[in-house]
Motif scaffolding. Structure first.
Motif, PDB file in Angstrom:
ATOM      1  N   VAL A 232       0.837  -1.208   0.000  1.00 25.76           N
ATOM      2  CA  VAL A 232       0.000   0.000   0.000  1.00 25.76           C
ATOM      3  C   VAL A 232       0.869   1.254   0.000  1.00 25.76           C
ATOM      4  N   GLU A 233       1.917   1.269   0.825  1.00 22.84           N
ATOM      5  CA  GLU A 233       2.811   2.432   0.886  1.00 22.84           C
ATOM      6  C   GLU A 233       3.521   2.632  -0.453  1.00 22.84           C
ATOM      7  N   PHE A 234       3.942   1.540  -1.070  1.00 25.54           N
ATOM      8  CA  PHE A 234       4.615   1.631  -2.366  1.00 25.54           C
ATOM      9  C   PHE A 234       3.656   2.189  -3.428  1.00 25.54           C
ATOM     10  N   ALA A 235       2.399   1.728  -3.394  1.00 23.67           N
ATOM     11  CA  ALA A 235       1.405   2.224  -4.352  1.00 23.67           C
ATOM     12  C   ALA A 235       1.142   3.711  -4.145  1.00 23.67           C
ATOM     13  N   ASP A 236       1.022   4.132  -2.878  1.00 25.60           N
ATOM     14  CA  ASP A 236       0.768   5.550  -2.593  1.00 25.60           C
ATOM     15  C   ASP A 236       1.951   6.418  -2.994  1.00 25.60           C
ATOM     16  N   PHE A 237       3.161   5.885  -2.762  1.00 25.28           N
ATOM     17  CA  PHE A 237       4.355   6.646  -3.146  1.00 25.28           C
ATOM     18  C   PHE A 237       4.411   6.843  -4.660  1.00 25.28           C
ATOM     19  N   THR A 238       4.187   5.792  -5.402  1.00 25.29           N
ATOM     20  CA  THR A 238       4.254   5.912  -6.858  1.00 25.29           C
ATOM     21  C   THR A 238       3.099   6.745  -7.406  1.00 25.29           C
ATOM     22  N   ARG A 239       1.904   6.638  -6.796  1.00 30.02           N
ATOM     23  CA  ARG A 239       0.770   7.448  -7.250  1.00 30.02           C
ATOM     24  C   ARG A 239       1.081   8.933  -7.110  1.00 30.02           C
ATOM     25  N   TYR A 240       1.656   9.331  -5.981  1.00 34.64           N
ATOM     26  CA  TYR A 240       2.012  10.738  -5.763  1.00 34.64           C
ATOM     27  C   TYR A 240       3.130  11.156  -6.715  1.00 34.64           C
ATOM     28  N   SER A 241       4.152  10.342  -6.851  1.00 37.39           N
ATOM     29  CA  SER A 241       5.316  10.715  -7.646  1.00 37.39           C
ATOM     30  C   SER A 241       5.009  10.828  -9.124  1.00 37.39           C
ATOM     31  N   PHE A 242       4.034  10.034  -9.591  1.00 32.86           N
ATOM     32  CA  PHE A 242       3.743  10.009 -11.018  1.00 32.86           C
ATOM     33  C   PHE A 242       2.410  10.670 -11.369  1.00 32.86           C
ATOM     34  N   ARG A 243       1.916  11.513 -10.480  1.00 39.38           N
ATOM     35  CA  ARG A 243       0.671  12.214 -10.796  1.00 39.38           C
ATOM     36  C   ARG A 243       0.897  13.092 -12.025  1.00 39.38           C
ATOM     37  N   ARG A 244      -0.151  13.372 -12.777  1.00 39.41           N
ATOM     38  CA  ARG A 244      -0.002  13.940 -14.113  1.00 39.41           C
ATOM     39  C   ARG A 244      -0.164  15.450 -14.185  1.00 39.41           C
ATOM     40  N   HIS A 245      -0.488  16.099 -13.114  1.00 40.90           N
ATOM     41  CA  HIS A 245      -0.709  17.535 -13.217  1.00 40.90           C
ATOM     42  C   HIS A 245      -0.249  18.230 -11.939  1.00 40.90           C
ATOM     43  N   GLY A 246       0.060  19.534 -12.096  1.00 38.61           N
ATOM     44  CA  GLY A 246       0.426  20.341 -10.940  1.00 38.61           C
ATOM     45  C   GLY A 246       1.923  20.424 -10.733  1.00 38.61           C
ATOM     46  N   ASN A 247       2.433  21.660 -10.710  1.00 40.45           N
ATOM     47  CA  ASN A 247       3.862  21.868 -10.472  1.00 40.45           C
ATOM     48  C   ASN A 247       4.164  22.215  -9.019  1.00 40.45           C
ATOM     49  N   PHE A 248       3.118  22.365  -8.199  1.00 36.55           N
ATOM     50  CA  PHE A 248       3.334  22.769  -6.814  1.00 36.55           C
ATOM     51  C   PHE A 248       2.550  21.879  -5.860  1.00 36.55           C
ATOM     52  N   THR A 249       3.083  21.752  -4.666  1.00 41.07           N
ATOM     53  CA  THR A 249       2.451  20.986  -3.609  1.00 41.07           C
ATOM     54  C   THR A 249       2.694  21.740  -2.302  1.00 41.07           C
ATOM     55  N   THR A 250       2.437  21.117  -1.182  1.00 45.88           N
ATOM     56  CA  THR A 250       2.729  21.737   0.111  1.00 45.88           C
ATOM     57  C   THR A 250       3.791  20.917   0.833  1.00 45.88           C
ATOM     58  N   ILE A 251       4.390  21.541   1.831  1.00 46.87           N
ATOM     59  CA  ILE A 251       5.387  20.816   2.634  1.00 46.87           C
ATOM     60  C   ILE A 251       4.741  19.577   3.252  1.00 46.87           C
ATOM     61  N   ALA A 252       3.493  19.700   3.698  1.00 44.83           N
ATOM     62  CA  ALA A 252       2.816  18.557   4.321  1.00 44.83           C
ATOM     63  C   ALA A 252       2.675  17.395   3.343  1.00 44.83           C
ATOM     64  N   GLN A 253       2.216  17.693   2.122  1.00 43.08           N
ATOM     65  CA  GLN A 253       2.051  16.626   1.129  1.00 43.08           C
ATOM     66  C   GLN A 253       3.389  16.016   0.742  1.00 43.08           C
ATOM     67  N   GLU A 254       4.391  16.850   0.584  1.00 45.71           N
ATOM     68  CA  GLU A 254       5.705  16.330   0.192  1.00 45.71           C
ATOM     69  C   GLU A 254       6.298  15.460   1.301  1.00 45.71           C
ATOM     70  N   LEU A 255       6.075  15.856   2.564  1.00 43.30           N
ATOM     71  CA  LEU A 255       6.597  15.061   3.673  1.00 43.30           C
ATOM     72  C   LEU A 255       5.885  13.713   3.778  1.00 43.30           C
ATOM     73  N   GLU A 256       4.596  13.673   3.407  1.00 47.93           N
ATOM     74  CA  GLU A 256       3.891  12.382   3.393  1.00 47.93           C
ATOM     75  C   GLU A 256       4.549  11.430   2.413  1.00 47.93           C
ATOM     76  N   SER A 257       4.911  11.949   1.216  1.00 51.36           N
ATOM     77  CA  SER A 257       5.582  11.109   0.229  1.00 51.36           C
ATOM     78  C   SER A 257       6.962  10.688   0.719  1.00 51.36           C
ATOM     79  N   VAL A 258       7.683  11.616   1.349  1.00 56.00           N
ATOM     80  CA  VAL A 258       9.007  11.297   1.892  1.00 56.00           C
ATOM     81  C   VAL A 258       8.889  10.209   2.962  1.00 56.00           C
TER      82      VAL A 258
END
Length: 401
Positions: A232-258
């Motif tokens: 599940v964690e691997f799927a969520d990581f790849t889903r976030y990393s390979f999303r198709r739109h948006g050049n900006f995120t938040t520190i909170a969202q980026e830390l979730e992926s990290v």
């Protein structure tokens, strides 16, 4: 009954008070007028204000909707009867007292074609105007040159086309061309950022993916629940990393992926990898470029700790620093040669550290050179990476993961 002397005194008093009141009002009006500046200063302010109103509608380039809204303000600038904006093949905006009809549009495009071909301003009067089937006053057409290429025109209907109107129309056309160039530059910058994000996605280490899948496989028989959690964690990581739109995120969202990335790495490293987080809650909503933290953390894991003997430590901190949020990523890994690092950041060296350069370039593009990565490192001394981003970025909108 009052005596004549008293009557005269009252009349004089009223006259004095009236004169004083008028004088005070005149003084206030004259002072207010002076506060607004001279006639020339007021005219300059009015011109700049009108141009500012027009530019707001041209941020996306020379679109029909933007041109229509901007044309009203541009007509005010030129003080003309009617203003028309065309591109190379169509009328984008028609604003003014001269009726907009399909026939007039067709004939105006014929006049515009002559200007598009020559790249020079032309005035149509008398027989030339009648030959086009456009009556009523005179017509001036100025070329709209963007990056050295004539891409459209600004046409003006006026009772008489005088030298002053020619100069003013050419200046408005040049200003409009500059707005279009700026819009194209913004679009190019966004496309470049998207290309660099795609490059980062491509650089997500096949080595990491292979190792993560191997780690998951190792738990299938011994700890199926743990294996399912890691999938599940691997799927969520790849889903976030390979999303198709948006050049900006938040520190909170980026830390979730990290956090997902580090969870998968800890499944492989076990107790060899220790991670500490020091995050100020008030900076969690700060906007940052998409995929700007994960490559830095991956750099610490792959190049700082993977080849290090003993326990590796990574500390991720984010603090409030006034107008900025400051994020640091520190590891106790093997470090790197500062000269080689400078070569990597300058784009003069290929290798496994290109993620550092990618993030550094994007930060400088968005926030300016003063916001590039600051990296302190030396062989055997670990690495400290510092990122500083403005907390207020109304022009940059994050995309929900």
């Amino acid at each position: 009954m009052l005596s004549p002397a008293v009557d005269i005194a009252l009349v004089c008093a009223v006259a004095v008070l009236t004169i004083a009141a008028v004088g005070a009002l005149g003084f206030r009006l004259s002072r207010s007028q002076r506060d607004l500046g001279s006639d020339a200063e007021q005219a300059t302010y009015a011109t700049l204000h009108t141009a500012s109103l027009a530019s707001a509608h041209l941020r996306a380039g020379l679109s029909p909707a933007g041109a229509r809204k901007a044309s009203r303000h541009l007509r005010d600038l030129l003080d003309c009867d009617t203003l028309v904006i065309t591109d190379a093949s169509a009328v984008l905006a028609w604003d003014g007292s001269v009726n907009d009809t399909p026939f007039r549009r067709q004939r105006l495009l014929s006049a515009a074609a002559l200007v598009l071909e020559s790249g020079r301003t032309r005035a149509f009067r008398g027989a030339a105007l009648r030959a086009l089937g456009l009556g009523g006053g005179e017509l001036l057409v100025s070329p709209l040159a963007v990056n050295g290429q004539t891409v459209g025109t600004v046409a003006v209907f006026a009772p008489t086309v005088r030298a002053g109107l020619v100069r003013a129309a050419n200046e408005v056309a040049a200003w409009l061309a500059t707005q279009v160039e700026l819009a194209e530059l913004d679009a190019s910058r966004a496309q470049l950022m998207e290309a660099e994000v795609r490059a980062l996605r491509a650089q997500i280490s096949p080595h990491f993916i292979y190792n993560s899948l191997n780690a998951i496989a190792s738990y299938i028989n011994t700890d199926p629940a743990r294996a399912r959690e890691l999938v599940v964690e691997f799927a969520d990581f790849t889903r976030y990393s390979f999303r198709r739109h948006g050049n900006f995120t938040t520190i909170a969202q980026e830390l979730e992926s990290v956090d997902r990335y580090l969870l998968l790495e800890r499944a492989r490293f076990g107790e060899r990898l220790k991670v500490a987080l020091q995050i100020a809650p008030e900076v969690l909503g700060t906007v940052i470029p998409f995929l700007s933290l994960q490559p830095l953390v991956e750099n610490s894991v792959r190049h700082g700790l993977e080849t290090k003997d003993g326990q590796g430590r990574i500390t991720i901190a984010a603090v409030d620093a006034g107008a900025d949020a400051v994020i640091t990523i520190e590891d106790n890994g093997v470090g790197m040669d500062p000269e080689y690092l400078r070569s990597v950041l300058a784009g003069h060296a290929d290798g496994d550290h290109v993620g550092l350069r990618n993030v550094d370039v994007r930060l400088r593009q968005v926030y300016g050179d003063s916001h590039g990565l600051v990296i302190d490192t030396a062989p055997g001394a670990g690495t400290l990476i510092t990122m500083r981003v403005p907390k207020s970025q109304p022009e940059n909108r994050p995309t929900n993961a």
